[in-house]
Design a protein around this motif. Structure first.
Motif, PDB file in Angstrom:
ATOM      1  N   MET A 190     -14.004  -2.897  -1.640  1.00  0.00           N
ATOM      2  CA  MET A 190     -12.628  -3.316  -1.911  1.00  0.00           C
ATOM      3  C   MET A 190     -12.594  -4.312  -3.067  1.00  0.00           C
ATOM      4  N   GLN A 191     -13.569  -5.208  -3.099  1.00  0.00           N
ATOM      5  CA  GLN A 191     -13.583  -6.281  -4.100  1.00  0.00           C
ATOM      6  C   GLN A 191     -13.790  -5.776  -5.518  1.00  0.00           C
TER       7      GLN A 191
ATOM      8  N   GLY B 210     -14.850   1.240   5.499  1.00  0.00           N
ATOM      9  CA  GLY B 210     -13.597   0.662   5.956  1.00  0.00           C
ATOM     10  C   GLY B 210     -12.931   1.538   6.995  1.00  0.00           C
TER      11      GLY B 210
ATOM     12  N   VAL C  87      -4.209   2.967  -2.751  1.00  0.00           N
ATOM     13  CA  VAL C  87      -4.752   1.651  -3.102  1.00  0.00           C
ATOM     14  C   VAL C  87      -3.741   0.887  -3.957  1.00  0.00           C
TER      15      VAL C  87
ATOM     16  N   SER D 161      -9.242  -4.151   7.021  1.00  0.00           N
ATOM     17  CA  SER D 161      -8.430  -3.116   6.373  1.00  0.00           C
ATOM     18  C   SER D 161      -8.179  -3.484   4.919  1.00  0.00           C
ATOM     19  N   PHE D 162      -7.795  -2.490   4.138  1.00  0.00           N
ATOM     20  CA  PHE D 162      -7.475  -2.758   2.736  1.00  0.00           C
ATOM     21  C   PHE D 162      -6.253  -3.665   2.635  1.00  0.00           C
TER      22      PHE D 162
ATOM     23  N   HIS E  50      -0.965  -0.609  -1.854  1.00  0.00           N
ATOM     24  CA  HIS E  50      -1.371  -1.827  -1.154  1.00  0.00           C
ATOM     25  C   HIS E  50      -1.394  -3.025  -2.105  1.00  0.00           C
TER      26      HIS E  50
ATOM     27  N   SER F 136     -13.175   5.384   1.824  1.00  0.00           N
ATOM     28  CA  SER F 136     -12.977   4.385   2.894  1.00  0.00           C
ATOM     29  C   SER F 136     -13.522   3.039   2.408  1.00  0.00           C
ATOM     30  N   TYR F 137     -12.804   2.433   1.477  1.00  0.00           N
ATOM     31  CA  TYR F 137     -13.260   1.185   0.850  1.00  0.00           C
ATOM     32  C   TYR F 137     -13.607   0.149   1.911  1.00  0.00           C
TER      33      TYR F 137
ATOM     34  N   PHE G 106      -7.441  -7.189   2.997  1.00  0.00           N
ATOM     35  CA  PHE G 106      -8.124  -7.584   1.768  1.00  0.00           C
ATOM     36  C   PHE G 106      -7.123  -7.905   0.670  1.00  0.00           C
ATOM     37  N   ALA G 107      -6.135  -7.028   0.464  1.00  0.00           N
ATOM     38  CA  ALA G 107      -5.202  -7.190  -0.647  1.00  0.00           C
ATOM     39  C   ALA G 107      -4.424  -8.496  -0.536  1.00  0.00           C
TER      40      ALA G 107
ATOM     41  N   SER H 185     -14.954  -3.951   2.825  1.00  0.00           N
ATOM     42  CA  SER H 185     -14.992  -5.332   2.339  1.00  0.00           C
ATOM     43  C   SER H 185     -16.435  -5.803   2.244  1.00  0.00           C
TER      44      SER H 185
END
Length: 291
Positions: A137-138, A199, A208, A277-278, A211, A170-171, A281-282, A173
């Motif tokens: 995700m990062q 993820g 993405v 979850s994304f 989000h 499936s990104y 993260f966001a 973290s």
């Protein structure tokens, strides 16, 4: 006695999240990087460069465990570097190694540079754990080790420009990846195993962008590209032309084919909690996309 853990890639996305987790578990950390980091309680900085074997001895001397990350664009020589670092490691008392390797490398042919790194570890005689996460995700908030365009494109042009189409990923973290590594480095029962942290939901790049739009407070759009920007970024990072050509093709396949749209319980099984979850993260990364 607390364990002494060598962390290569100490300033990377996983390494800098792994170090505080190790400290919390009572380990002492030898933080390896090309430039010395500031010393802190429990952290011993050491200069380390995969391409300079003269830096190996100070990095590995007296450690009980190692977290290994190859260079930003691993090439054939990196397997030799790993082999040289681990030469005599078992006899010297290294008890555990965790290798961070890309998702799917276990199915690659033996001559693949990334698979060669894994094989060098497997023949070292040291108990080890392979951690092969899907895409981070990062990568959207901190850039890539060899490509900064994603976060810059979001912040400056309100776009995610990348190959991918409708492929799902499936990104994961890096906080979850670091948590698995910390446990495997400080507890028994994880050696000889391989994990593929993922993820909780497969997402297209369009999803993405939705989000990130919500977290950033403005519309971010997905703009599909071919593999040219990826190839050019690899060349700029020092990859030979044939490596840049091959890796850019692999990159496009990984993100457009759905091969990384996997779901599993690896994070839950090791850490006892579900993956982030994304959306979570966001929200936490929103500052990276502010102008």
């Amino acid at each position: 006695m607390s364990a002494a853990v060598l962390v290569t890639g100490a300033t990377g996305k996983v390494g800098r999240r792994l170090i505080p987790l190790l400290l919390r578990r009572g380990a002492t950390v030898r933080a390896a990087s090309r430039s010395l980091l500031p010393a802190r309680t429990g952290i011993e900085p050491v200069r380390f460069d995969w391409t300079d074997e003269s830096t190996y001895e100070a990095a590995r001397k007296g450690v009980d465990a190692m977290f290994l990350v190859a260079g930003p664009v691993p090439q054939a020589a990196h397997a030799d570097y790993v082999g040289a670092l681990l030469d005599g490691a078992a006899e010297a008392g290294v008890e555990k190694i965790v290798l961070l390797s890309p998702y799917g490398v276990g199915q690659a042919p033996p001559e693949n540079p990334l698979r060669r790194i894994e094989l060098a570890l497997e023949t070292s005689g040291v108990p080890h754990t392979l951690v092969r996460p899907v895409a981070f995700m990062q990568n959207f908030s901190e850039g890539l080790r060899w490509r900064e365009a994603l976060v810059e494109g979001i912040r400056e042009r309100d776009e995610i420009a990348a190959p991918g189409g409708d492929g799902v990923v499936s990104y994961v973290s890096t906080e979850d990846v670091a948590a698995i590594a910390a446990i495997a480095l400080t507890e028994d029962g994880y050696q000889g195993k391989a994990y593929a942290p993922a993820g909780p939901e497969p997402l297209t790049l369009t999803e993405v962008a939705e989000h990130i739009s919500w977290a950033a407070g403005r519309r971010i759009r997905y703009v599909e590209t071919d593999r040219t920007p990826i190839r050019d970024a690899l060349l700029a990072a020092g990859a030979p032309p044939e490596t840049a050509e091959h890796n850019s093709q692999v990159y496009v396949h990984a993100f457009s084919s759905g091969a990384q749209g996997v779901l599993n319980d690896d994070i839950l099984d090791v850490t006892g909690r579900p993956p982030r979850s994304f959306a979570e993260f966001a929200v936490g990364a929103a500052a990276a996309w502010r102008r």
